[in-house]
Write a protein that holds these residues in place. Sequence first.
Motif, mmCIF file in Angstrom:
data_model
loop_
_atom_site.group_PDB
_atom_site.id
_atom_site.type_symbol
_atom_site.label_atom_id
_atom_site.label_comp_id
_atom_site.label_asym_id
_atom_site.label_seq_id
_atom_site.Cartn_x
_atom_site.Cartn_y
_atom_site.Cartn_z
ATOM 1 N N LEU A 140 0.820 -1.209 0.000
ATOM 2 C CA LEU A 140 0.000 0.000 0.000
ATOM 3 C C LEU A 140 0.854 1.260 0.000
ATOM 4 C CD1 LEU A 140 -2.997 -0.747 2.389
ATOM 5 C CD2 LEU A 140 -3.130 0.000 0.020
ATOM 6 N N GLY B 116 -0.200 1.976 -3.477
ATOM 7 C CA GLY B 116 -1.571 2.416 -3.248
ATOM 8 C C GLY B 116 -1.800 3.848 -3.726
ATOM 9 N N SER C 20 -4.876 -2.071 -5.594
ATOM 10 C CA SER C 20 -4.108 -0.892 -5.184
ATOM 11 C C SER C 20 -4.939 0.382 -5.209
ATOM 12 C CB SER C 20 -2.879 -0.729 -6.088
ATOM 13 O OG SER C 20 -3.282 -0.594 -7.441
ATOM 14 N N PHE D 21 -1.157 8.813 0.352
ATOM 15 C CA PHE D 21 -1.647 8.186 -0.872
ATOM 16 C C PHE D 21 -1.605 9.176 -2.032
ATOM 17 C CE2 PHE D 21 -4.186 5.167 1.908
ATOM 18 C CZ PHE D 21 -3.342 4.101 1.646
#
Length: 641
Positions: free
Chosen positions: A212, A216, A492, A544
């Motif tokens: 992640l 991600g 993802s 992110f």
Amino acid sequence: MSVPIVIDNGSYQCRAGFANEEQPRLVFKNLLAKLRKERGKKDVEIQVGNEIDNLDNVRFALKSQFDRNVVIYMDVQETILDYLFAALNLSQETSIDHPILLSEAFLNPNYCRHLMTELMFECYQVPSIAYGTDALFSFQNNFPQTKDALIISLGFHTIHVLPFLDGKVDPVNCRRVNVGGYEVSGFMHRVLQLKYPAHVNSISLGKVEDILQEKGYIALDYMEELSKWMNVDFYNEHVLRLQLPTKPQTSAAQTEITKEKRKETARRMVEMNAKKREEKLAEDEERLEILNEIKTLAQDGGDCEEVQRALRAAGVTSMEELIKAIGALKSRIYKAKNRSKPEPSSSSCSQPEAQKKASKDCEYPKDQEKFQAWISKMRTKRVEILKKRALRRQKRSDMAKRRTAAAQERMRILSQLARKEKKDTFGMRDEDWDVYKAIQKDGGGSDSEDEQEELNELEQVLKTHDPSFLSEIQTEAKGRSEDHELHVGLESVRSPELLFQPSMMGESQAGLTETVEHVLKLFPADIQLRLVSNVFLTGGPAIFTGLVDRVEKELLQMRPFQSSFKVHRAQNPLLDTWYGMRQFAVDGRNRKYFVTKSEFEEKGGEYFKEHSASNKYFPSPHMSMESTNISSSVTGIDSAL
């Protein structure tokens, strides 16, 4: 005054260090593991943070002081603080002679703060302590002069939307979403395990967290992103391929070492069994001698009472039973002595024959036609062994399935066996072996060592004499490695989407966008414009990729036409809280916000001093005199009735 210690006590990571240092000296996962040194023993080894060797292996034993984002388990918190102060080289001191600046959850309950303050003053003897909220410290580190903003704090367990007006948070109009980084990683972990059920144990939560952090991202338009992943070319270009660990191939030397170890183990077992048989034989001979003496005494016309006492001492009730016991012992001793005699072994003659046969099979002919036929024979033998092995594994797999005929027949036999008799005597009779064979029928035995050795020998011969076989082996190895590949594609983007759509994992609550819109509608239009002039994103999930663009797009859709807004992300979402706390601690003007030991004793553990980055202080309500009078009057009425 001593240098303050700055502790960002996050529910995922704890960051600690001295205020006069540029970086936190200690960053570790806020967890501890209690491991038993030996099974069955009471000795427990406690590992904290970076001391834990492998989080995935001891995940069942991990403990945290948090429930969501609130500290409630103070025994765990005390152990982690012991580790923290020891890492800061303060464990040898009788007290921690440094002021403590500690982060806490937004609107932290007074009871939890009371326990933490009591722990600091009573256990560690700190001179003073101050509290603050992580999101506000991060905001002040990035925008120290800004007085209005909409702060979005994305944490490990929760998301908070905080309206920040005139340099203070409005606690009444704040909102919380019970989704965070923990739910995102847990969702991706479950999805990958369902996608690859054969590799459930290899897909660990720690590996998923690394994926992640690396791959991600949050889609600008989620449905459009899904349509992109349906394209095969897009999938092949953007999918992340990870190699899972495969079973290591053993070399010939390792095989020989394993064989020698097993032979040594078998030799020791033979010696142990022979020793036990000798001991049992000696016991039987001694008992036989005692029983013969009793028999002789009875035949010579000895005293009846004396004979009865001897029989009782030998565990025999009558002369008939004595004779039966003597006969059984003689038979057992005879069999044991005959078994212990060395039998003529055929290994001396069979072993050279086996060696000759093996050397004959491995000896390749000189003629070209015979050579090709010999190579074909070697290949055929290898394929037969592999087919047998695959068939056995398939049978074992079928036996594990519930509705196959083999499994149902096995359960039928077991149920009949269970109904026969309640007492567990299975294995004592010879016919029980027939039942066992019936249960194991077509169950698929394990791969034998001789078979594996023969397979290794055939492959070694083919590698030596058949050049094309080497390429085939490499192709097979490549195929086996592809079977252990983990393809991370849509996961993802699907997992981080939980921040905006918690309903994807069954949570009946609003996502980030709906919560922001709800908070903005609580204020008039002019206040809304002040808030959206600086929408600030902080916290671990703020790393992110695509989060800022997604929030900008959502704000563009919910705000009036041609209205202005700005979205900013913290320069370092993971460490900006600690940097902001450090700036607060080094400023001498902020020392007045630290609560001393005397103030703690006077006002209680829940008390703290408000500042621009702290919660608002709401003292716990106390029973008023009016309510006391009402309760006493009610008591008087009850007594009168």
